[in-house]
Design a protein around this motif. Structure first.
Motif, PDB file in Angstrom:
ATOM      1  N   THR A 144       0.834  -1.205   0.000  1.00  0.00           N
ATOM      2  CA  THR A 144       0.000   0.000   0.000  1.00  0.00           C
ATOM      3  C   THR A 144       0.865   1.250   0.000  1.00  0.00           C
ATOM      4  O   THR A 144       0.564   2.231  -0.693  1.00  0.00           O
ATOM      5  CB  THR A 144      -0.943   0.002   1.214  1.00  0.00           C
ATOM      6  N   VAL A 145       1.940   1.222   0.806  1.00  0.00           N
ATOM      7  CA  VAL A 145       2.890   2.342   0.822  1.00  0.00           C
ATOM      8  C   VAL A 145       3.412   2.602  -0.585  1.00  0.00           C
ATOM      9  O   VAL A 145       3.553   3.747  -1.011  1.00  0.00           O
ATOM     10  CB  VAL A 145       4.069   2.040   1.780  1.00  0.00           C
ATOM     11  N   ARG A 146       3.657   1.518  -1.328  1.00  0.00           N
ATOM     12  CA  ARG A 146       4.170   1.625  -2.698  1.00  0.00           C
ATOM     13  C   ARG A 146       3.062   1.848  -3.725  1.00  0.00           C
ATOM     14  O   ARG A 146       3.329   1.914  -4.915  1.00  0.00           O
ATOM     15  CB  ARG A 146       4.940   0.360  -3.065  1.00  0.00           C
ATOM     16  N   ALA A 147       1.826   1.956  -3.228  1.00  0.00           N
ATOM     17  CA  ALA A 147       0.648   2.162  -4.090  1.00  0.00           C
ATOM     18  C   ALA A 147       0.518   1.054  -5.127  1.00  0.00           C
ATOM     19  O   ALA A 147       0.192   1.283  -6.287  1.00  0.00           O
ATOM     20  CB  ALA A 147       0.703   3.526  -4.777  1.00  0.00           C
ATOM     21  N   ARG A 148       0.765  -0.193  -4.702  1.00  0.00           N
ATOM     22  CA  ARG A 148       0.665  -1.352  -5.576  1.00  0.00           C
ATOM     23  C   ARG A 148      -0.686  -2.029  -5.381  1.00  0.00           C
ATOM     24  O   ARG A 148      -1.102  -2.288  -4.239  1.00  0.00           O
ATOM     25  CB  ARG A 148       1.778  -2.357  -5.298  1.00  0.00           C
ATOM     26  N   ILE A 149      -1.342  -2.366  -6.469  1.00  0.00           N
ATOM     27  CA  ILE A 149      -2.670  -2.963  -6.379  1.00  0.00           C
ATOM     28  C   ILE A 149      -2.636  -4.345  -5.739  1.00  0.00           C
ATOM     29  O   ILE A 149      -3.644  -4.833  -5.210  1.00  0.00           O
ATOM     30  CB  ILE A 149      -3.322  -3.030  -7.778  1.00  0.00           C
ATOM     31  N   PRO A 201      -5.150  -8.385  -2.842  1.00  0.00           N
ATOM     32  CA  PRO A 201      -5.168  -9.836  -2.628  1.00  0.00           C
ATOM     33  C   PRO A 201      -4.366 -10.267  -1.400  1.00  0.00           C
ATOM     34  O   PRO A 201      -4.778 -11.180  -0.677  1.00  0.00           O
ATOM     35  CB  PRO A 201      -4.564 -10.409  -3.920  1.00  0.00           C
ATOM     36  N   VAL A 202      -3.237  -9.598  -1.152  1.00  0.00           N
ATOM     37  CA  VAL A 202      -2.455  -9.922   0.047  1.00  0.00           C
ATOM     38  C   VAL A 202      -3.255  -9.551   1.292  1.00  0.00           C
ATOM     39  O   VAL A 202      -3.256 -10.280   2.291  1.00  0.00           O
ATOM     40  CB  VAL A 202      -1.094  -9.197   0.025  1.00  0.00           C
ATOM     41  N   GLY A 203      -3.960  -8.423   1.234  1.00  0.00           N
ATOM     42  CA  GLY A 203      -4.796  -8.003   2.352  1.00  0.00           C
ATOM     43  C   GLY A 203      -5.934  -8.970   2.623  1.00  0.00           C
ATOM     44  O   GLY A 203      -6.295  -9.220   3.780  1.00  0.00           O
ATOM     45  N   ILE A 204      -6.498  -9.539   1.564  1.00  0.00           N
ATOM     46  CA  ILE A 204      -7.573 -10.530   1.731  1.00  0.00           C
ATOM     47  C   ILE A 204      -7.033 -11.766   2.454  1.00  0.00           C
ATOM     48  O   ILE A 204      -7.682 -12.317   3.346  1.00  0.00           O
ATOM     49  CB  ILE A 204      -8.174 -10.902   0.361  1.00  0.00           C
ATOM     50  N   ALA A 205      -5.819 -12.204   2.086  1.00  0.00           N
ATOM     51  CA  ALA A 205      -5.194 -13.326   2.786  1.00  0.00           C
ATOM     52  C   ALA A 205      -4.985 -12.978   4.261  1.00  0.00           C
ATOM     53  O   ALA A 205      -5.238 -13.796   5.155  1.00  0.00           O
ATOM     54  CB  ALA A 205      -3.859 -13.684   2.126  1.00  0.00           C
ATOM     55  N   TYR A 258     -13.695  -6.228   6.233  1.00  0.00           N
ATOM     56  CA  TYR A 258     -12.477  -5.802   5.532  1.00  0.00           C
ATOM     57  C   TYR A 258     -12.293  -6.578   4.229  1.00  0.00           C
ATOM     58  O   TYR A 258     -11.877  -6.021   3.214  1.00  0.00           O
ATOM     59  CB  TYR A 258     -11.247  -6.021   6.408  1.00  0.00           C
ATOM     60  N   LEU A 259     -12.566  -7.873   4.302  1.00  0.00           N
ATOM     61  CA  LEU A 259     -12.399  -8.710   3.109  1.00  0.00           C
ATOM     62  C   LEU A 259     -13.308  -8.226   1.979  1.00  0.00           C
ATOM     63  O   LEU A 259     -12.874  -8.108   0.821  1.00  0.00           O
ATOM     64  CB  LEU A 259     -12.706 -10.164   3.473  1.00  0.00           C
ATOM     65  N   LEU A 260     -14.548  -7.948   2.317  1.00  0.00           N
ATOM     66  CA  LEU A 260     -15.498  -7.462   1.307  1.00  0.00           C
ATOM     67  C   LEU A 260     -15.070  -6.091   0.771  1.00  0.00           C
ATOM     68  O   LEU A 260     -15.127  -5.840  -0.444  1.00  0.00           O
ATOM     69  CB  LEU A 260     -16.901  -7.383   1.902  1.00  0.00           C
ATOM     70  N   LEU A 261     -14.619  -5.209   1.674  1.00  0.00           N
ATOM     71  CA  LEU A 261     -14.162  -3.889   1.246  1.00  0.00           C
ATOM     72  C   LEU A 261     -12.909  -3.998   0.374  1.00  0.00           C
ATOM     73  O   LEU A 261     -12.745  -3.234  -0.589  1.00  0.00           O
ATOM     74  CB  LEU A 261     -13.877  -3.002   2.460  1.00  0.00           C
ATOM     75  N   ALA A 262     -12.030  -4.942   0.704  1.00  0.00           N
ATOM     76  CA  ALA A 262     -10.820  -5.136  -0.095  1.00  0.00           C
ATOM     77  C   ALA A 262     -11.167  -5.584  -1.502  1.00  0.00           C
ATOM     78  O   ALA A 262     -10.526  -5.162  -2.479  1.00  0.00           O
ATOM     79  CB  ALA A 262      -9.903  -6.157   0.582  1.00  0.00           C
ATOM     80  N   GLN A 312     -10.183   2.304   5.335  1.00  0.00           N
ATOM     81  CA  GLN A 312     -10.294   1.361   4.215  1.00  0.00           C
ATOM     82  C   GLN A 312     -11.119   1.948   3.076  1.00  0.00           C
ATOM     83  O   GLN A 312     -10.788   1.776   1.904  1.00  0.00           O
ATOM     84  CB  GLN A 312     -10.914   0.051   4.694  1.00  0.00           C
ATOM     85  N   TRP A 313     -12.183   2.673   3.418  1.00  0.00           N
ATOM     86  CA  TRP A 313     -13.017   3.287   2.383  1.00  0.00           C
ATOM     87  C   TRP A 313     -12.206   4.322   1.594  1.00  0.00           C
ATOM     88  O   TRP A 313     -12.279   4.377   0.361  1.00  0.00           O
ATOM     89  CB  TRP A 313     -14.235   3.940   3.030  1.00  0.00           C
ATOM     90  N   LEU A 314     -11.420   5.128   2.308  1.00  0.00           N
ATOM     91  CA  LEU A 314     -10.588   6.126   1.636  1.00  0.00           C
ATOM     92  C   LEU A 314      -9.479   5.470   0.819  1.00  0.00           C
ATOM     93  O   LEU A 314      -9.121   5.959  -0.260  1.00  0.00           O
ATOM     94  CB  LEU A 314      -9.983   7.084   2.669  1.00  0.00           C
ATOM     95  N   LEU A 315      -8.945   4.353   1.320  1.00  0.00           N
ATOM     96  CA  LEU A 315      -7.945   3.622   0.549  1.00  0.00           C
ATOM     97  C   LEU A 315      -8.558   3.077  -0.731  1.00  0.00           C
ATOM     98  O   LEU A 315      -7.942   3.114  -1.802  1.00  0.00           O
ATOM     99  CB  LEU A 315      -7.369   2.470   1.384  1.00  0.00           C
ATOM    100  N   ASN A 316      -9.791   2.569  -0.626  1.00  0.00           N
ATOM    101  CA  ASN A 316     -10.472   2.046  -1.814  1.00  0.00           C
ATOM    102  C   ASN A 316     -10.611   3.102  -2.900  1.00  0.00           C
ATOM    103  O   ASN A 316     -10.566   2.785  -4.093  1.00  0.00           O
ATOM    104  CB  ASN A 316     -11.861   1.526  -1.438  1.00  0.00           C
TER     105      ASN A 316
END
Length: 221
Positions: A44-49, A53-57, A81-85, A152-156
């Motif tokens: 996330t720091v690197r702004a990588r999509i 998937p890593v967050g879902i894990a 969180y999983l659903l938001l991710a 999480q909403w703002l990250l989305n």
């Protein structure tokens, strides 16, 4: 065989205790939650999509951890969180103009104001629910839950301001997890806080670089 029994057998290996850390009996679920959580924040720091998937894990590992520790509110939060991710993953891929990848930007002052106003009744409502559920720290759990959902909403939406809410949540999460004797998870959140500060700075630089490039006429905003 009941569904709960089948699920219990599936997650049983994740509840295997690997070593002791103070009063914390560290399991595979907590260790893998540590690893995927750190990787998710770094991506996330690197702004990588790939953070999604890593967050879902990470959500799945923490779901097992918190449910096994009878921290049911924290466990159910992982499902949210999983659903938001999943939504965030799609938004970063197709949330821009004409379903293009979404660009990094700022949330409007109005959006932040609305989110802060919603945070008050949300925290109050969750505090009432968690108190009735005999949570050991209902207000603090409710507050961190609300802050994390806003973040999480703002990250989305790939909004820079997400970092402020993650930082605020982590400042509360760190002593909270230590109080719950989840020491390794508490240390993870110290790492998260450090990485969030790096993310705040890194995204600021990327936004500044984008404005600078746009000003030269090399790219379109």
């Amino acid at each position: 065989m009941a569904v709960s029994d089948v699920l219990g057998e599936i997650v049983a290996p994740l509840n295997t205790v690997l070593f002791g850390f103070g009063r914390d009996a560290v399991t595979w679920a907590e260790l893998l939650g540590f690893a995927t959580g750190a990787a998710c924040v770094w991506l996330t720091v690197r702004a990588r999509i790939a953070n999604f998937p890593v967050g879902i894990a990470n959500n799945l590992f923490f779901l097992v951890l918190f449910w096994s520790a009878q921290l049911y509110a924290d466990a159910l939060l992982q499902v949210v969180y999983l659903l938001l991710a999943a939504v965030g993953w799609w938004t970063w891929l197709r949330g821009g103009e004409h379903r293009s990848p979404r660009s990094m930007g700022h949330a409007s002052a109005r959006t932040i104001a609305v989110l802060l106003l919603l945070a008050v009744p949300a925290t109050w409502g969750l505090t009432v629910v968690l108190t009735r559920a005999h949570d050991i720290a209902p207000f603090w759990d409710a507050l961190t839950t609300t802050l994390s959902l806003i973040a999480q909403w703002l990250l989305n939406t790939k909004s820079y301001e997400n970092w402020y809410f993650w930082i605020a949540a982590d400042v509360v999460y760190i002593p909270l997890y230590f109080a719950k004797a989840l020491y390794l998870t508490g240390i993870v959140y110290v790492l998260f806080l450090t990485m969030c500060l790096l993310g705040l700075r890194g995204w600021q630089r990327q936004l500044a670089a984008g404005r600078s490039t746009t000003a030269t006429g090399l790219v379109r905003a």
